[in-house]
Design a protein around this motif. Structure first.
Motif, PDB file in Angstrom:
ATOM      1  N   UNK A 136       0.833  -1.207   0.000  1.00 42.33           N
ATOM      2  CA  UNK A 136       0.000   0.000   0.000  1.00 42.33           C
ATOM      3  C   UNK A 136       0.869   1.259   0.000  1.00 42.33           C
ATOM      4  N   UNK A 137       1.863   1.296   0.897  1.00 37.33           N
ATOM      5  CA  UNK A 137       2.742   2.469   0.969  1.00 37.33           C
ATOM      6  C   UNK A 137       3.570   2.634  -0.308  1.00 37.33           C
ATOM      7  N   UNK A 138       4.004   1.521  -0.864  1.00 39.03           N
ATOM      8  CA  UNK A 138       4.770   1.574  -2.115  1.00 39.03           C
ATOM      9  C   UNK A 138       3.913   2.148  -3.241  1.00 39.03           C
ATOM     10  N   UNK A 139       2.678   1.649  -3.355  1.00 37.84           N
ATOM     11  CA  UNK A 139       1.794   2.155  -4.408  1.00 37.84           C
ATOM     12  C   UNK A 139       1.440   3.623  -4.203  1.00 37.84           C
ATOM     13  N   UNK A 140       1.219   4.032  -2.950  1.00 36.18           N
ATOM     14  CA  UNK A 140       0.929   5.453  -2.676  1.00 36.18           C
ATOM     15  C   UNK A 140       2.118   6.331  -3.068  1.00 36.18           C
TER      16      UNK A 140
END
Length: 177
Positions: A136-140
């Motif tokens: 999730x953090x990577x995609x954000x």
């Protein structure tokens, strides 16, 4: 006294983080990343100058190609994460080539700037993967990078496409060099 000051300063520092400029702000970190990493900012500036020199329909197509490549690179990262040591070298080489082509100011076949944008866009995303493990953090963060990089490229391309006088176009060529 100097040795004590250096030791105190070194011990008071927190851990180094390569990709998190603002702790806990994944999307904002992604937007800031292309601005705060010098090789990214210089490459995007050169890409914008090169794209702006093409103007018209070709410039619009090149500008739209760039975020499409960035998104494709994110999909590649998510599907199979692997480190590539040559990525920063490829990124800055693409930026240097774009700047030199801008300074050269000769008409180019569309494939040349498109190939530079593809190679540079893939390299930029691969070089922007955050140090966190969360999907999730990577995609954000990478989504923010797409937005930030596309805005930078688009604004510079727009500004580079506006000069109409010879001395203004020479200024764009100087910036490219």
């Amino acid at each position: 006294t100097a040795a004590f000051a250096v030791l105190a300063f070194a011990l008071s520092c927190g851990g180094a983080q390569a990709h998190d400029f603002i702790e806990g702000a994944g999307f904002l970190n992604g937007i800031l990343h292309p601005l705060l990493v010098p090789s990214h900012a210089l490459t995007l500036f050169a890409f914008g100058l090169m794209t702006g020199r093409h103007g018209g329909r070709q410039g619009v197509l090149l500008t739209l190609l760039f975020p499409a490549v960035l998104i494709a690179a994110i999909l590649l990262i998510v599907s199979a994460a692997f480190p590539l040591d040559a990525v920063p070298v490829i990124l800055i080489a693409c930026g240097a080539a774009a700047g030199l082509l801008t300074a050269w100011a000769q008409p180019l076949p569309s494939i040349v700037p498109a190939a530079l944008l593809v190679a540079g866009g893939l390299s930029l995303i691969f070089d922007s993967v955050p140090s966190v493990v969360s999907r999730r953090d990577t995609l954000l963060a990478l989504g923010g990078t797409v937005l930030g990089a596309t805005l930078i490229l688009g604004l510079v391309a727009f500004a580079a496409s506006r000069p109409t006088r010879d001395w203004q176009r020479i200024g764009v060529r100087i910036l490219g060099s």
